[in-house]
Design a protein around this motif. Sequence first.
Motif, PDB file in Angstrom:
ATOM      1  N   TYR A   1       2.838 -11.448  -4.353  1.00 35.79           N
ATOM      2  CA  TYR A   1       2.938  -9.995  -4.473  1.00 35.79           C
ATOM      3  C   TYR A   1       4.251  -9.519  -3.860  1.00 35.79           C
ATOM      4  N   ILE A   2       4.824  -8.498  -4.465  1.00 36.34           N
ATOM      5  CA  ILE A   2       6.003  -7.888  -3.857  1.00 36.34           C
ATOM      6  C   ILE A   2       5.573  -7.147  -2.589  1.00 36.34           C
ATOM      7  N   SER A   3       6.423  -7.145  -1.595  1.00 36.14           N
ATOM      8  CA  SER A   3       6.066  -6.529  -0.314  1.00 36.14           C
ATOM      9  C   SER A   3       7.240  -5.716   0.202  1.00 36.14           C
ATOM     10  N   ARG A   4       6.959  -4.532   0.725  1.00 35.36           N
ATOM     11  CA  ARG A   4       8.046  -3.721   1.268  1.00 35.36           C
ATOM     12  C   ARG A   4       8.612  -4.341   2.532  1.00 35.36           C
ATOM     13  N   TYR A   5       7.856  -5.239   3.177  1.00 39.27           N
ATOM     14  CA  TYR A   5       8.369  -5.930   4.355  1.00 39.27           C
ATOM     15  C   TYR A   5       9.540  -6.837   3.988  1.00 39.27           C
TER      16      TYR A   5
ATOM     17  N   GLN B   1      -2.563  -1.442   4.509  1.00 41.78           N
ATOM     18  CA  GLN B   1      -1.901  -2.742   4.600  1.00 41.78           C
ATOM     19  C   GLN B   1      -1.777  -3.405   3.225  1.00 41.78           C
ATOM     20  N   LEU B   2      -2.860  -3.378   2.465  1.00 43.67           N
ATOM     21  CA  LEU B   2      -2.819  -3.968   1.131  1.00 43.67           C
ATOM     22  C   LEU B   2      -1.787  -3.254   0.266  1.00 43.67           C
ATOM     23  N   LYS B   3      -1.702  -1.946   0.433  1.00 43.03           N
ATOM     24  CA  LYS B   3      -0.730  -1.164  -0.327  1.00 43.03           C
ATOM     25  C   LYS B   3       0.686  -1.573   0.021  1.00 43.03           C
ATOM     26  N   TRP B   4       0.967  -1.681   1.297  1.00 41.14           N
ATOM     27  CA  TRP B   4       2.314  -2.029   1.744  1.00 41.14           C
ATOM     28  C   TRP B   4       2.680  -3.466   1.352  1.00 41.14           C
ATOM     29  N   ALA B   5       1.686  -4.352   1.311  1.00 44.38           N
ATOM     30  CA  ALA B   5       1.942  -5.764   1.005  1.00 44.38           C
ATOM     31  C   ALA B   5       1.929  -6.053  -0.492  1.00 44.38           C
ATOM     32  N   SER B   6       1.837  -5.004  -1.325  1.00 46.86           N
ATOM     33  CA  SER B   6       1.817  -5.214  -2.769  1.00 46.86           C
ATOM     34  C   SER B   6       2.669  -4.200  -3.536  1.00 46.86           C
ATOM     35  N   SER B   7       3.532  -3.474  -2.812  1.00 43.71           N
ATOM     36  CA  SER B   7       4.336  -2.470  -3.511  1.00 43.71           C
ATOM     37  C   SER B   7       5.576  -2.096  -2.718  1.00 43.71           C
ATOM     38  N   THR B   8       6.559  -1.557  -3.457  1.00 38.33           N
ATOM     39  CA  THR B   8       7.722  -0.913  -2.865  1.00 38.33           C
ATOM     40  C   THR B   8       7.823   0.454  -3.528  1.00 38.33           C
ATOM     41  N   ILE B   9       8.862   1.197  -3.230  1.00 36.43           N
ATOM     42  CA  ILE B   9       9.000   2.522  -3.818  1.00 36.43           C
ATOM     43  C   ILE B   9       9.192   2.449  -5.331  1.00 36.43           C
ATOM     44  N   SER B  10       9.731   1.327  -5.832  1.00 37.19           N
ATOM     45  CA  SER B  10      10.029   1.226  -7.264  1.00 37.19           C
ATOM     46  C   SER B  10       9.204   0.198  -8.014  1.00 37.19           C
ATOM     47  N   HIS B  11       8.604  -0.775  -7.302  1.00 37.45           N
ATOM     48  CA  HIS B  11       7.859  -1.847  -7.961  1.00 37.45           C
ATOM     49  C   HIS B  11       6.462  -1.987  -7.354  1.00 37.45           C
TER      50      HIS B  11
ATOM     51  N   SER C   1       8.145 -13.166  -5.725  1.00 36.59           N
ATOM     52  CA  SER C   1       7.450 -11.913  -6.007  1.00 36.59           C
ATOM     53  C   SER C   1       7.307 -11.691  -7.505  1.00 36.59           C
ATOM     54  N   ASP C   2       6.099 -11.374  -7.917  1.00 33.43           N
ATOM     55  CA  ASP C   2       5.810 -11.045  -9.314  1.00 33.43           C
ATOM     56  C   ASP C   2       5.348  -9.592  -9.340  1.00 33.43           C
ATOM     57  N   SER C   3       6.140  -8.718  -9.944  1.00 31.74           N
ATOM     58  CA  SER C   3       5.826  -7.292  -9.922  1.00 31.74           C
ATOM     59  C   SER C   3       6.362  -6.619 -11.181  1.00 31.74           C
ATOM     60  N   LYS C   4       6.031  -5.359 -11.332  1.00 31.48           N
ATOM     61  CA  LYS C   4       6.556  -4.553 -12.437  1.00 31.48           C
ATOM     62  C   LYS C   4       7.022  -3.220 -11.882  1.00 31.48           C
ATOM     63  N   ARG C   5       7.913  -2.570 -12.618  1.00 34.89           N
ATOM     64  CA  ARG C   5       8.405  -1.269 -12.170  1.00 34.89           C
ATOM     65  C   ARG C   5       7.309  -0.230 -12.299  1.00 34.89           C
ATOM     66  N   ARG C   6       7.259   0.665 -11.339  1.00 33.83           N
ATOM     67  CA  ARG C   6       6.294   1.759 -11.396  1.00 33.83           C
ATOM     68  C   ARG C   6       6.559   2.603 -12.640  1.00 33.83           C
ATOM     69  N   GLN C   7       5.495   3.172 -13.188  1.00 29.24           N
ATOM     70  CA  GLN C   7       5.614   3.954 -14.410  1.00 29.24           C
ATOM     71  C   GLN C   7       6.573   5.133 -14.225  1.00 29.24           C
TER      72      GLN C   7
END
Length: 310
Positions: free
Chosen positions: A10-14, A118-128, A300-306
């Motif tokens: 997962y992508i992580s903001r950390y 915590q789950l939110k922060w460890a699975s997202s950034t501002i753009s992904h 990290s495997d992620s997609k851009r936020r809509q």
Amino acid sequence: MAQIIKIQDYISRYEQDPHHYINQFIRLKKQRWDELKKASKEGAQHQFDQITEQTPEEEVKRTKFSLKRKPKAADMKKERDLSLFNEPIDIEQGVFRNVPTDETKLIHFFKDHLYDVQLKWASSTISHISTVSHHIRYDEKLRMLARQLPDSYFVMYKPVMLIQKAEMELCTVLISPLEVICLSFLEAEPDSVYIGSKERFWEKRATGKAVQSVLNPCASLLRSGTVVSKILDQSGVDLPVKKILISRTSYIDLPDVPYGMEVIDKKKAEEWLEKQRKNTAPTKHQQFKATKVLLAYGESDSKRRQEWLD
């Protein structure tokens, strides 16, 4: 409450700035707790006022608060119980519903909320954003580690690392102020027994069930420890790396424990966890250095936020 800094791939903001987000989470935790206690007291007073006014037919209003601003009506309409998973979160804004007035329930409520964050922060950034699987969302081991370990512990839960152009999933990695722990769980039915050896497969025996073969967990644990040790050594990080096989449910009979590995079964598991919980050491420079280095190897495997695609 430990900080979850990486989950699988997962992508992580950390990953962007571990030092910043680690400190920001500690500040957020204090702010949310202070505001939650205030909201709980206001809720208790509101309930008392309703009783004294003898208007039990009136619905108790939802208790909510905002650290910076009052949420807009449109935002409140869109809220869902799992909004922290499904909607972007502004870390400066907190909204709580049905805040408990009982102190014990309030603590559990608070920890549940922080775990969702915590789950939110460890699975997202501002753009992904990465999709949090049902298995991870309700993973008992991940929840236990996050809720029971101290704030100064950082959790990389089964991180996928890019090692020499190949992806490799490691065992769970705990980065504490004084050491790095590669942790592998081996758990099954209560009081079951694992009969270990140097062979590829072990035996698992449980009352009322046939003997089962399970893959020897030592190989993956030792491999994880070797990878972590090499990464830290190459980066000049001075922290010892421990390799621990643990079971809270079962007994492990392993006559020849591999060199550099520790086995903790049901007899000692709770004692070991309690020792970690009581670790009051503050975060250290070498710990932050190790965190940054290990996160740099994460896949990290992620997609851009809509909203970034519109």
